[in-house]
Motif scaffolding. Structure first.
Motif, PDB file in Angstrom:
ATOM      1  N   TYR A  46       0.835  -1.203   0.000  1.00 54.41           N
ATOM      2  CA  TYR A  46       0.000   0.000   0.000  1.00 54.41           C
ATOM      3  C   TYR A  46       0.867   1.248   0.000  1.00 54.41           C
ATOM      4  CZ  TYR A  46       0.651   0.173   5.124  1.00 54.41           C
ATOM      5  OH  TYR A  46       1.171   0.231   6.394  1.00 54.41           O
ATOM      6  N   ILE A  47       0.275   2.342  -0.452  1.00 51.66           N
ATOM      7  CA  ILE A  47       0.952   3.635  -0.504  1.00 51.66           C
ATOM      8  C   ILE A  47       0.681   4.370   0.791  1.00 51.66           C
ATOM      9  CG2 ILE A  47       1.036   5.860  -1.703  1.00 51.66           C
ATOM     10  CD1 ILE A  47       0.351   4.327  -4.280  1.00 51.66           C
ATOM     11  N   GLU A  48       1.697   5.064   1.284  1.00 49.71           N
ATOM     12  CA  GLU A  48       1.571   5.814   2.528  1.00 49.71           C
ATOM     13  C   GLU A  48       0.292   6.650   2.540  1.00 49.71           C
ATOM     14  OE1 GLU A  48       4.824   7.837   5.283  1.00 49.71           O
ATOM     15  OE2 GLU A  48       4.629   8.849   3.351  1.00 49.71           O
ATOM     16  N   GLY A  49      -0.435   6.540   3.637  1.00 49.92           N
ATOM     17  CA  GLY A  49      -1.672   7.296   3.787  1.00 49.92           C
ATOM     18  C   GLY A  49      -2.920   6.557   3.340  1.00 49.92           C
ATOM     19  N   ASP A  54      -4.975  -2.010  -1.358  1.00 50.11           N
ATOM     20  CA  ASP A  54      -3.885  -2.917  -1.738  1.00 50.11           C
ATOM     21  C   ASP A  54      -3.521  -2.671  -3.201  1.00 50.11           C
ATOM     22  OD1 ASP A  54      -2.057  -4.944  -2.062  1.00 50.11           O
ATOM     23  OD2 ASP A  54      -3.374  -6.524  -1.334  1.00 50.11           O
ATOM     24  N   VAL A  55      -2.245  -2.345  -3.462  1.00 53.88           N
ATOM     25  CA  VAL A  55      -1.789  -2.040  -4.825  1.00 53.88           C
ATOM     26  C   VAL A  55      -0.712  -3.023  -5.294  1.00 53.88           C
ATOM     27  CG1 VAL A  55      -2.423   0.411  -4.745  1.00 53.88           C
ATOM     28  CG2 VAL A  55      -0.171  -0.296  -3.932  1.00 53.88           C
ATOM     29  N   PRO A 135       9.285   5.200  -7.511  1.00 53.88           N
ATOM     30  CA  PRO A 135       8.409   5.944  -8.413  1.00 53.88           C
ATOM     31  C   PRO A 135       7.006   5.318  -8.408  1.00 53.88           C
ATOM     32  CG  PRO A 135      10.460   5.326  -9.511  1.00 53.88           C
ATOM     33  CD  PRO A 135      10.418   4.592  -8.206  1.00 53.88           C
ATOM     34  N   ARG A 136       5.979   6.155  -8.405  1.00 58.76           N
ATOM     35  CA  ARG A 136       4.600   5.652  -8.414  1.00 58.76           C
ATOM     36  C   ARG A 136       4.432   4.657  -9.556  1.00 58.76           C
ATOM     37  NH1 ARG A 136      -0.208   6.949  -6.193  1.00 58.76           N
ATOM     38  NH2 ARG A 136       0.587   8.872  -5.297  1.00 58.76           N
ATOM     39  N   ASP A 137       3.835   3.520  -9.252  1.00 58.51           N
ATOM     40  CA  ASP A 137       3.580   2.428 -10.198  1.00 58.51           C
ATOM     41  C   ASP A 137       4.866   1.899 -10.832  1.00 58.51           C
ATOM     42  OD1 ASP A 137       0.892   2.863  -9.604  1.00 58.51           O
ATOM     43  OD2 ASP A 137       0.608   4.166 -11.340  1.00 58.51           O
ATOM     44  N   MET A 138       6.011   2.188 -10.210  1.00 55.53           N
ATOM     45  CA  MET A 138       7.332   1.752 -10.672  1.00 55.53           C
ATOM     46  C   MET A 138       7.657   2.259 -12.080  1.00 55.53           C
ATOM     47  SD  MET A 138       8.501   0.346  -7.994  1.00 55.53           S
ATOM     48  CE  MET A 138       9.890  -0.724  -8.230  1.00 55.53           C
ATOM     49  N   VAL A 139       7.132   3.431 -12.418  1.00 57.15           N
ATOM     50  CA  VAL A 139       7.438   4.091 -13.685  1.00 57.15           C
ATOM     51  C   VAL A 139       8.432   5.200 -13.360  1.00 57.15           C
ATOM     52  CG1 VAL A 139       6.512   5.427 -15.610  1.00 57.15           C
ATOM     53  CG2 VAL A 139       5.168   3.535 -14.633  1.00 57.15           C
ATOM     54  N   GLU A 140       9.656   5.085 -13.873  1.00 54.21           N
ATOM     55  CA  GLU A 140      10.762   5.974 -13.500  1.00 54.21           C
ATOM     56  C   GLU A 140      10.438   7.464 -13.604  1.00 54.21           C
ATOM     57  OE1 GLU A 140      13.681   5.395 -11.978  1.00 54.21           O
ATOM     58  OE2 GLU A 140      13.006   3.321 -11.829  1.00 54.21           O
ATOM     59  N   VAL A 145       6.706   7.870  -4.324  1.00 51.77           N
ATOM     60  CA  VAL A 145       5.763   7.621  -3.242  1.00 51.77           C
ATOM     61  C   VAL A 145       6.422   6.628  -2.284  1.00 51.77           C
ATOM     62  CG1 VAL A 145       3.692   8.051  -4.620  1.00 51.77           C
ATOM     63  CG2 VAL A 145       4.605   5.735  -4.476  1.00 51.77           C
ATOM     64  N   ARG A 146       5.967   6.611  -1.045  1.00 55.91           N
ATOM     65  CA  ARG A 146       6.452   5.616  -0.090  1.00 55.91           C
ATOM     66  C   ARG A 146       5.475   4.456  -0.100  1.00 55.91           C
ATOM     67  NH1 ARG A 146      10.163   4.687   3.520  1.00 55.91           N
ATOM     68  NH2 ARG A 146      11.035   6.765   3.269  1.00 55.91           N
ATOM     69  N   ILE A 147       5.996   3.270  -0.444  1.00 58.40           N
ATOM     70  CA  ILE A 147       5.158   2.066  -0.398  1.00 58.40           C
ATOM     71  C   ILE A 147       5.505   1.265   0.852  1.00 58.40           C
ATOM     72  CG2 ILE A 147       4.795   1.898  -2.891  1.00 58.40           C
ATOM     73  CD1 ILE A 147       6.920  -0.389  -2.906  1.00 58.40           C
ATOM     74  N   TYR A 148       4.512   0.568   1.363  1.00 62.20           N
ATOM     75  CA  TYR A 148       4.671  -0.331   2.493  1.00 62.20           C
ATOM     76  C   TYR A 148       4.422  -1.730   1.970  1.00 62.20           C
ATOM     77  CZ  TYR A 148       4.636   3.748   5.492  1.00 62.20           C
ATOM     78  OH  TYR A 148       4.954   4.937   6.079  1.00 62.20           O
ATOM     79  N   VAL A 149       5.349  -2.635   2.239  1.00 59.39           N
ATOM     80  CA  VAL A 149       5.259  -4.002   1.756  1.00 59.39           C
ATOM     81  C   VAL A 149       5.138  -4.912   2.983  1.00 59.39           C
ATOM     82  CG1 VAL A 149       6.333  -5.772   0.325  1.00 59.39           C
ATOM     83  CG2 VAL A 149       6.663  -3.342  -0.236  1.00 59.39           C
ATOM     84  N   VAL A 150       4.001  -5.589   3.075  1.00 55.27           N
ATOM     85  CA  VAL A 150       3.671  -6.401   4.247  1.00 55.27           C
ATOM     86  C   VAL A 150       3.833  -7.881   3.901  1.00 55.27           C
ATOM     87  CG1 VAL A 150       1.881  -6.916   5.957  1.00 55.27           C
ATOM     88  CG2 VAL A 150       1.985  -4.627   4.907  1.00 55.27           C
ATOM     89  N   HIS A 151       4.476  -8.626   4.790  1.00 55.19           N
ATOM     90  CA  HIS A 151       4.689 -10.060   4.618  1.00 55.19           C
ATOM     91  C   HIS A 151       4.186 -10.805   5.846  1.00 55.19           C
ATOM     92  CE1 HIS A 151       7.846  -8.018   2.326  1.00 55.19           C
ATOM     93  NE2 HIS A 151       7.810  -9.041   1.498  1.00 55.19           N
TER      94      HIS A 151
END
Length: 164
Positions: A46-49, A54-55, A135-140, A145-151
């Motif tokens: 998810y993106i911060e905020g 879920d992205v 980069p948002r959506d991993m497009v350079e 953006v700050r993404i959070y990756v949960v495992h």
């Protein structure tokens, strides 16, 4: 190998020079938690905020099964659908958690990226979460953006084994 010795020596010195007060702050990170499960699965991105959105589909490069060996400080990533290793594309190498338990650093053996620095958000027997700016959506060309990756510990049918 000399390159890795220099990197680890530098990171070790930075950790030693970190003020003692910051190391005494409470945190929910415990590197031994990596050993509590042989495999960890990305369950949410998810993106911060916006933790309710879920992205994962926009950030497939950070999604998969991971294995962590805290005894050797080694990691390896795998595709969640096939169990195939991502090692040759930077998905395996050395890792460390800084002394203040706030930063998780990856040093891949191979691939285009040499070091990945991530903010450690949670690390315990039930959850491993990190965040980092990408980069948002991993497009350079997009803004960062700050993404959070949960495992979470993986209990599914795919069994992975480290290749190195």
């Amino acid at each position: 190998m000399k390159k890795y010795n220099c990197i680890f020596t530098g990171l070790f010195l930075v950790t030693l020079l970190t003020p003692v007060a910051s190391q005494a702050q409470p945190t929910n990170a415990d590197i031994r938690a990596f050993a509590s499960s042989p495999q960890w699965l990305t369950t949410k991105v998810y993106i911060e905020g916006t933790p309710q959105v879920d992205v994962k589909d926009k950030y497939p490069g950070v999604v998969g099964i991971s294995m962590w060996d805290p005894e050797r400080n080694r990691y390896e990533f795998f595709y969640a659908d096939t169990g195939l290793s991502k090692y040759d594309n930077g998905g395996g190498g050395y890792f460390l958690v800084t002394g203040d338990k706030k930063t998780h650093i990856l040093i891949p053996d191979k691939g285009p990226t040499r070091t990945v620095v991530r903010r450690l958000e949670a690390l315990n027997n039930e959850e491993f979460t990190y965040s980092r700016e990408v980069p948002r959506d991993m497009v350079e060309t997009n803004e960062k953006v700050r993404i959070y990756v949960v495992h979470a510990p993986y209990k599914g049918p795919i069994k992975t084994t480290t290749s190195h």
